[in-house]
Design a protein around this motif. Structure first.
Motif, mmCIF file in Angstrom:
data_model
loop_
_atom_site.group_PDB
_atom_site.id
_atom_site.type_symbol
_atom_site.label_atom_id
_atom_site.label_comp_id
_atom_site.label_asym_id
_atom_site.label_seq_id
_atom_site.Cartn_x
_atom_site.Cartn_y
_atom_site.Cartn_z
ATOM 1 N N ILE A 1 0.834 -1.194 0.000
ATOM 2 C CA ILE A 1 0.000 0.000 0.000
ATOM 3 C C ILE A 1 0.874 1.251 0.000
ATOM 4 O O ILE A 1 0.548 2.269 -0.619
ATOM 5 C CB ILE A 1 -0.933 0.016 1.225
ATOM 6 N N GLN A 2 2.006 1.207 0.668
ATOM 7 C CA GLN A 2 2.898 2.362 0.734
ATOM 8 C C GLN A 2 3.628 2.592 -0.581
ATOM 9 O O GLN A 2 3.873 3.723 -0.976
ATOM 10 C CB GLN A 2 3.902 2.179 1.872
ATOM 11 N N ALA A 3 4.029 1.524 -1.261
ATOM 12 C CA ALA A 3 4.774 1.644 -2.514
ATOM 13 C C ALA A 3 3.804 1.803 -3.677
ATOM 14 O O ALA A 3 2.973 0.934 -3.921
ATOM 15 C CB ALA A 3 5.650 0.421 -2.709
ATOM 16 N N ARG A 4 3.917 2.920 -4.386
ATOM 17 C CA ARG A 4 3.041 3.200 -5.522
ATOM 18 C C ARG A 4 3.862 3.353 -6.799
ATOM 19 O O ARG A 4 5.065 3.520 -6.760
ATOM 20 C CB ARG A 4 2.251 4.501 -5.272
ATOM 21 N N GLN A 5 3.175 3.336 -7.917
ATOM 22 C CA GLN A 5 3.854 3.472 -9.202
ATOM 23 C C GLN A 5 4.635 4.778 -9.286
ATOM 24 O O GLN A 5 5.755 4.813 -9.805
ATOM 25 C CB GLN A 5 2.837 3.408 -10.348
ATOM 26 N N ASP A 6 4.070 5.850 -8.767
ATOM 27 C CA ASP A 6 4.709 7.165 -8.848
ATOM 28 C C ASP A 6 5.433 7.552 -7.566
ATOM 29 O O ASP A 6 5.739 8.726 -7.350
ATOM 30 C CB ASP A 6 3.667 8.240 -9.199
ATOM 31 N N GLY A 7 5.701 6.596 -6.696
ATOM 32 C CA GLY A 7 6.430 6.902 -5.471
ATOM 33 C C GLY A 7 5.774 6.293 -4.249
ATOM 34 O O GLY A 7 4.717 5.669 -4.337
ATOM 35 N N ASP A 8 6.411 6.484 -3.110
ATOM 36 C CA ASP A 8 5.867 5.930 -1.877
ATOM 37 C C ASP A 8 4.881 6.894 -1.235
ATOM 38 O O ASP A 8 5.000 8.106 -1.377
ATOM 39 C CB ASP A 8 6.978 5.566 -0.890
ATOM 40 N N ALA A 9 3.914 6.333 -0.539
ATOM 41 C CA ALA A 9 2.835 7.138 0.019
ATOM 42 C C ALA A 9 2.770 7.007 1.534
ATOM 43 O O ALA A 9 3.073 5.950 2.089
ATOM 44 C CB ALA A 9 1.498 6.714 -0.586
ATOM 45 N N TYR A 10 2.367 8.091 2.182
ATOM 46 C CA TYR A 10 2.105 8.072 3.616
ATOM 47 C C TYR A 10 0.627 8.343 3.816
ATOM 48 O O TYR A 10 0.092 9.340 3.316
ATOM 49 C CB TYR A 10 2.929 9.134 4.341
ATOM 50 N N LEU A 11 -0.050 7.460 4.541
ATOM 51 C CA LEU A 11 -1.483 7.597 4.780
ATOM 52 C C LEU A 11 -1.709 8.237 6.143
ATOM 53 O O LEU A 11 -1.151 7.791 7.136
ATOM 54 C CB LEU A 11 -2.170 6.231 4.728
ATOM 55 N N GLU A 12 -2.547 9.253 6.175
ATOM 56 C CA GLU A 12 -2.808 9.955 7.424
ATOM 57 C C GLU A 12 -4.265 9.834 7.824
ATOM 58 O O GLU A 12 -5.164 9.823 6.982
ATOM 59 C CB GLU A 12 -2.420 11.434 7.301
ATOM 60 N N THR A 13 -4.487 9.735 9.133
ATOM 61 C CA THR A 13 -5.834 9.578 9.668
ATOM 62 C C THR A 13 -6.521 10.931 9.833
ATOM 63 O O THR A 13 -5.895 11.982 9.751
ATOM 64 C CB THR A 13 -5.788 8.880 11.040
ATOM 65 N N THR A 14 -7.824 10.878 10.076
ATOM 66 C CA THR A 14 -8.590 12.109 10.247
ATOM 67 C C THR A 14 -8.131 12.887 11.479
ATOM 68 O O THR A 14 -8.134 14.111 11.490
ATOM 69 C CB THR A 14 -10.085 11.796 10.377
ATOM 70 N N TYR A 15 -7.736 12.179 12.516
ATOM 71 C CA TYR A 15 -7.328 12.837 13.769
ATOM 72 C C TYR A 15 -6.127 13.740 13.539
ATOM 73 O O TYR A 15 -6.125 14.912 13.929
ATOM 74 C CB TYR A 15 -6.997 11.779 14.823
#
Length: 254
Positions: free
Chosen positions: A81-95
């Motif tokens: 989920i973190q590794a994407r085609q266009d780079g790595d992603a950080y997922l943030e919560t609503t809090y």
């Protein structure tokens, strides 16, 4: 279906999910069992080359936030989920998204190099994309406020004279241009906005979706999400028929 029946037969106040700091009762999960119950009332997608915001209106009920955040915590720990085609992603919560939105220069004044806000901001800068569960209405007032809060955080790093490196093209957030990446309407009901946000957070590759989904997929996704939360090995509430214990304890990323 056994896990669904387990949820349905539980009392309203019975806790069925406890993942990290997020917990949910049968009443909380009810929004996933009925297609007419909503997770938000508006959703859209915006991006700026490196920093991506997936928007979800902040008029969510608290129980919905618990459900959304618990699922985000599961997604965050999955390398795929973190590794994407266009780079790595950080997922943030609503809090924490709300925390950024409210960060003023005055509020940040006492934050030192080891404070949570500073450390978290440095983490964002080391990722190509930040997928954010918070959002705004069509006029984007909350998006503007979030970018302002993040701008204040980055300025605070300079105030602390911290040496920082970033994967972003630049950190001039006030000059960022919002680009609409999805120009067609995908959601056709008024009750599955939060589900669409979670799908985008999971499938956004940086410039496109890695897998296409439609409104018809939301019904199955509702039930799958409920089952995932209840049966997941991190769930501290045991007893669901689909729960499978693991020999190695998984560590929840903070």
């Amino acid at each position: 279906m056994a896990t669904i029946q387990y949820i349905v037969s539980a009392s309203e106040k019975k806790e069925l999910v406890h993942i990290d700091t997020y917990s949910a009762t049968k009443k909380d999960l009810q929004c996933l069992l009925e297609s007419s119950m909503y997770l938000s009332d508006a959703a859209s997608t915006t991006s700026h080359n490196i920093f991506l915001l997936l928007q979800c209106c902040l008029t969510l009920y608290n129980f919905v936030l618990q459900v959304i955040n618990a699922y985000i915590r599961i997604l965050k720990a999955q390398p795929s989920i973190q590794a994407r085609q266009d780079g790595d992603a950080y997922l943030e919560t609503t809090y924490f998204s709300t925390m950024i939105r409210d960060d003023s220069t005055t509020k940040l004044r006492d934050q030192n190099e080891k404070s949570f806000r500073v450390v978290r901001t440095l983490t964002y800068l080391q990722h190509d994309m930040v997928l954010d569960s918070m959002g705004s209405s069509s006029r984007r007032p909350e998006l503007d406020q979030l970018l302002k809060g993040l701008h204040n955080r980055i300025n605070h790093l300079a105030y602390l004279k911290m040496k920082t490196q970033t994967k972003w093209k630049d950190v001039k957030l006030k000059e960022w241009r919002v680009v609409e990446c999805i120009n067609r309407r995908m959601q056709t009901d008024g009750s599955s906005c939060g589900l669409f946000v979670l799908k985008f957070m999971k499938l956004w590759a940086g410039s496109r979706l890695s897998s296409i989904f439609t409104q018809k997929d939301m019904t199955n996704f509702r039930l799958k999400l409920a089952v995932t939360l209840v049966d997941y090995p991190w769930n501290k509430v045991k007893g669901s028929p689909g729960y499978k214990s693991t020999d190695v304890d998984e560590a929840i990323e903070k």
